[in-house]
Design a protein around this motif. Structure first.
Motif, PDB file in Angstrom:
ATOM      1  N   GLU A  46       0.812  -1.206   0.000  1.00 33.62           N
ATOM      2  CA  GLU A  46       0.000   0.000   0.000  1.00 33.62           C
ATOM      3  C   GLU A  46       0.850   1.262   0.000  1.00 33.62           C
ATOM      4  O   GLU A  46       1.966   1.280   0.516  1.00 33.62           O
ATOM      5  N   PHE A  47       0.275   2.302  -0.563  1.00 36.65           N
ATOM      6  CA  PHE A  47       0.925   3.608  -0.623  1.00 36.65           C
ATOM      7  C   PHE A  47       1.002   4.218   0.767  1.00 36.65           C
ATOM      8  O   PHE A  47       0.027   4.184   1.524  1.00 36.65           O
ATOM      9  N   VAL A  48       2.164   4.777   1.089  1.00 36.69           N
ATOM     10  CA  VAL A  48       2.350   5.475   2.358  1.00 36.69           C
ATOM     11  C   VAL A  48       2.476   6.980   2.118  1.00 36.69           C
ATOM     12  O   VAL A  48       1.772   7.781   2.722  1.00 36.69           O
ATOM     13  N   GLY A  49       3.381   7.362   1.239  1.00 34.47           N
ATOM     14  CA  GLY A  49       3.577   8.773   0.949  1.00 34.47           C
ATOM     15  C   GLY A  49       4.384   8.940  -0.317  1.00 34.47           C
ATOM     16  O   GLY A  49       5.081   8.025  -0.748  1.00 34.47           O
ATOM     17  N   GLY A  50       4.278  10.113  -0.921  1.00 37.03           N
ATOM     18  CA  GLY A  50       5.027  10.395  -2.131  1.00 37.03           C
ATOM     19  C   GLY A  50       5.442  11.851  -2.180  1.00 37.03           C
ATOM     20  O   GLY A  50       4.839  12.709  -1.521  1.00 37.03           O
ATOM     21  N   ILE A  51       6.477  12.121  -2.972  1.00 40.98           N
ATOM     22  CA  ILE A  51       7.009  13.468  -3.079  1.00 40.98           C
ATOM     23  C   ILE A  51       7.361  13.737  -4.532  1.00 40.98           C
ATOM     24  O   ILE A  51       7.853  12.861  -5.244  1.00 40.98           O
ATOM     25  N   SER A  52       7.098  14.949  -4.960  1.00 38.18           N
ATOM     26  CA  SER A  52       7.336  15.311  -6.345  1.00 38.18           C
ATOM     27  C   SER A  52       8.833  15.438  -6.632  1.00 38.18           C
ATOM     28  O   SER A  52       9.668  15.437  -5.724  1.00 38.18           O
ATOM     29  N   ARG A  53       9.148  15.592  -7.911  1.00 41.14           N
ATOM     30  CA  ARG A  53      10.546  15.691  -8.321  1.00 41.14           C
ATOM     31  C   ARG A  53      11.253  16.853  -7.635  1.00 41.14           C
ATOM     32  O   ARG A  53      12.401  16.735  -7.209  1.00 41.14           O
ATOM     33  N   SER A  54      10.565  17.953  -7.514  1.00 40.17           N
ATOM     34  CA  SER A  54      11.174  19.140  -6.920  1.00 40.17           C
ATOM     35  C   SER A  54      11.136  19.120  -5.399  1.00 40.17           C
ATOM     36  O   SER A  54      11.833  19.885  -4.742  1.00 40.17           O
ATOM     37  N   GLY A  56       8.408  19.931  -3.869  1.00 42.04           N
ATOM     38  CA  GLY A  56       7.432  20.936  -3.482  1.00 42.04           C
ATOM     39  C   GLY A  56       6.049  20.401  -3.191  1.00 42.04           C
ATOM     40  O   GLY A  56       5.221  21.087  -2.583  1.00 42.04           O
ATOM     41  N   SER A  57       5.776  19.182  -3.633  1.00 40.22           N
ATOM     42  CA  SER A  57       4.459  18.570  -3.398  1.00 40.22           C
ATOM     43  C   SER A  57       4.622  17.229  -2.714  1.00 40.22           C
ATOM     44  O   SER A  57       5.517  16.450  -3.058  1.00 40.22           O
ATOM     45  N   THR A  58       3.745  16.962  -1.749  1.00 36.55           N
ATOM     46  CA  THR A  58       3.738  15.665  -1.074  1.00 36.55           C
ATOM     47  C   THR A  58       2.300  15.178  -0.937  1.00 36.55           C
ATOM     48  O   THR A  58       1.351  15.977  -0.936  1.00 36.55           O
ATOM     49  N   ARG A  59       2.145  13.876  -0.823  1.00 36.41           N
ATOM     50  CA  ARG A  59       0.852  13.269  -0.565  1.00 36.41           C
ATOM     51  C   ARG A  59       1.059  12.111   0.394  1.00 36.41           C
ATOM     52  O   ARG A  59       2.114  11.463   0.380  1.00 36.41           O
ATOM     53  N   TYR A  60       0.034  11.848   1.214  1.00 36.87           N
ATOM     54  CA  TYR A  60       0.121  10.808   2.221  1.00 36.87           C
ATOM     55  C   TYR A  60      -1.149   9.971   2.252  1.00 36.87           C
ATOM     56  O   TYR A  60      -2.250  10.459   1.959  1.00 36.87           O
ATOM     57  N   ALA A  61      -0.985   8.744   2.677  1.00 35.63           N
ATOM     58  CA  ALA A  61      -2.147   7.921   2.988  1.00 35.63           C
ATOM     59  C   ALA A  61      -2.806   8.477   4.245  1.00 35.63           C
ATOM     60  O   ALA A  61      -2.135   9.014   5.131  1.00 35.63           O
ATOM     61  N   ASP A  62      -4.108   8.338   4.320  1.00 34.18           N
ATOM     62  CA  ASP A  62      -4.839   8.860   5.478  1.00 34.18           C
ATOM     63  C   ASP A  62      -4.334   8.255   6.784  1.00 34.18           C
ATOM     64  O   ASP A  62      -4.319   8.917   7.824  1.00 34.18           O
ATOM     65  N   SER A  63      -3.901   7.017   6.721  1.00 30.91           N
ATOM     66  CA  SER A  63      -3.487   6.307   7.931  1.00 30.91           C
ATOM     67  C   SER A  63      -2.206   6.868   8.551  1.00 30.91           C
ATOM     68  O   SER A  63      -1.917   6.599   9.722  1.00 30.91           O
ATOM     69  N   VAL A  64      -1.432   7.648   7.785  1.00 34.85           N
ATOM     70  CA  VAL A  64      -0.164   8.158   8.304  1.00 34.85           C
ATOM     71  C   VAL A  64      -0.119   9.684   8.353  1.00 34.85           C
ATOM     72  O   VAL A  64       0.873  10.249   8.838  1.00 34.85           O
ATOM     73  N   LYS A  65      -1.137  10.344   7.865  1.00 33.61           N
ATOM     74  CA  LYS A  65      -1.148  11.812   7.872  1.00 33.61           C
ATOM     75  C   LYS A  65      -0.975  12.353   9.278  1.00 33.61           C
ATOM     76  O   LYS A  65      -1.598  11.877  10.221  1.00 33.61           O
ATOM     77  N   THR A  69       6.386  12.013   7.630  1.00 39.22           N
ATOM     78  CA  THR A  69       6.790  13.098   6.750  1.00 39.22           C
ATOM     79  C   THR A  69       7.805  12.585   5.740  1.00 39.22           C
ATOM     80  O   THR A  69       8.808  11.966   6.121  1.00 39.22           O
ATOM     81  N   ILE A  70       7.527  12.835   4.472  1.00 40.02           N
ATOM     82  CA  ILE A  70       8.461  12.460   3.422  1.00 40.02           C
ATOM     83  C   ILE A  70       9.216  13.709   2.969  1.00 40.02           C
ATOM     84  O   ILE A  70       8.643  14.795   2.871  1.00 40.02           O
ATOM     85  N   SER A  71      10.498  13.533   2.708  1.00 41.94           N
ATOM     86  CA  SER A  71      11.317  14.641   2.221  1.00 41.94           C
ATOM     87  C   SER A  71      12.388  14.077   1.308  1.00 41.94           C
ATOM     88  O   SER A  71      12.592  12.863   1.251  1.00 41.94           O
ATOM     89  N   ARG A  72      13.054  14.962   0.590  1.00 37.91           N
ATOM     90  CA  ARG A  72      14.118  14.512  -0.298  1.00 37.91           C
ATOM     91  C   ARG A  72      15.232  15.537  -0.334  1.00 37.91           C
ATOM     92  O   ARG A  72      15.002  16.737  -0.133  1.00 37.91           O
ATOM     93  N   ASP A  73      16.417  15.040  -0.595  1.00 38.87           N
ATOM     94  CA  ASP A  73      17.591  15.889  -0.771  1.00 38.87           C
ATOM     95  C   ASP A  73      18.193  15.510  -2.113  1.00 38.87           C
ATOM     96  O   ASP A  73      18.887  14.494  -2.234  1.00 38.87           O
ATOM     97  N   ASN A  74      17.906  16.294  -3.127  1.00 35.10           N
ATOM     98  CA  ASN A  74      18.356  15.955  -4.481  1.00 35.10           C
ATOM     99  C   ASN A  74      19.881  16.027  -4.608  1.00 35.10           C
ATOM    100  O   ASN A  74      20.466  15.346  -5.445  1.00 35.10           O
ATOM    101  N   ALA A  75      20.520  16.820  -3.780  1.00 35.32           N
ATOM    102  CA  ALA A  75      21.980  16.898  -3.817  1.00 35.32           C
ATOM    103  C   ALA A  75      22.617  15.610  -3.291  1.00 35.32           C
ATOM    104  O   ALA A  75      23.728  15.251  -3.680  1.00 35.32           O
ATOM    105  N   LYS A  76      21.892  14.917  -2.400  1.00 33.90           N
ATOM    106  CA  LYS A  76      22.404  13.665  -1.822  1.00 33.90           C
ATOM    107  C   LYS A  76      21.756  12.437  -2.450  1.00 33.90           C
ATOM    108  O   LYS A  76      22.012  11.307  -2.008  1.00 33.90           O
ATOM    109  N   ASN A  77      20.880  12.653  -3.443  1.00 29.74           N
ATOM    110  CA  ASN A  77      20.197  11.534  -4.117  1.00 29.74           C
ATOM    111  C   ASN A  77      19.485  10.630  -3.115  1.00 29.74           C
ATOM    112  O   ASN A  77      19.530   9.396  -3.223  1.00 29.74           O
ATOM    113  N   THR A  78      18.810  11.244  -2.159  1.00 22.36           N
ATOM    114  CA  THR A  78      18.197  10.489  -1.085  1.00 22.36           C
ATOM    115  C   THR A  78      16.796  11.010  -0.781  1.00 22.36           C
ATOM    116  O   THR A  78      16.567  12.223  -0.789  1.00 22.36           O
ATOM    117  N   VAL A  79      15.901  10.081  -0.510  1.00 19.34           N
ATOM    118  CA  VAL A  79      14.568  10.414  -0.021  1.00 19.34           C
ATOM    119  C   VAL A  79      14.409   9.807   1.366  1.00 19.34           C
ATOM    120  O   VAL A  79      14.961   8.740   1.641  1.00 19.34           O
TER     121      VAL A  79
END
Length: 127
Positions: A46-54, A56-65, A69-79
């Motif tokens: 099941e889906f937990v959370g997602g984050i856009s390429r930039s 700037g946008s995130t979405r979460y399953a209701d069960s974890v809202k 928190t999902i985040s990403r660091d594009n300089a470190k190639n890590t989510v």
């Protein structure tokens, strides 16, 4: 193509926190929207959370809202997936996934929209 490796899983008491990481290698990380899914024994993934390429946008399953928190660091190639106030029902194998071809602000929420997957990391929450 991108390769994904999750880390940070483990055993934690209910109410505790964990932070999962997913390191990507291969193609440019910022080309991919990223997501976290989970699969408990005997249940579908099941889906937990997602984050856009930039990032700037995130979405979460209701069960974890409000708890995850999902985040990403594009300089470190890590989510990341910061998980707080963990519950026993959060126990599952957590998978990182990458979705290519999205506009920079889009976030996919379904399994079939993601193109690449990590091997998963176990999270066990004891009550």
């Amino acid at each position: 193509q991108v390769q994904l490796v999750e880390s940070g899983g483990g055993l934690v008491q209910a109410g505790g926190s964990l932070r999962l990481s997913c390191a990507a290698s291969g193609r440019t990380f910022s080309s991919y929207a990223m997501g976290w899914f989970r699969q408990a024994p005997g249940k579908e993934r099941e889906f937990v959370g997602g984050i856009s390429r930039s990032g700037g946008s995130t979405r979460y399953a209701d069960s974890v809202k409000g708890r995850f928190t999902i985040s990403r660091d594009n300089a470190k190639n890590t989510v990341y997936l910061q998980m707080n106030s963990l519950k026993s029902e959060d126990t599952a194998v957590y998978y990182c996934a990458a979705d290519e071809g999205r506009f920079s602000f889009e976030v996919a929420t379904t399994l079939t929209e993601y193109d690449y997957w990590g091997q998963g990391t176990q999270v066990t929450v004891s009550s």
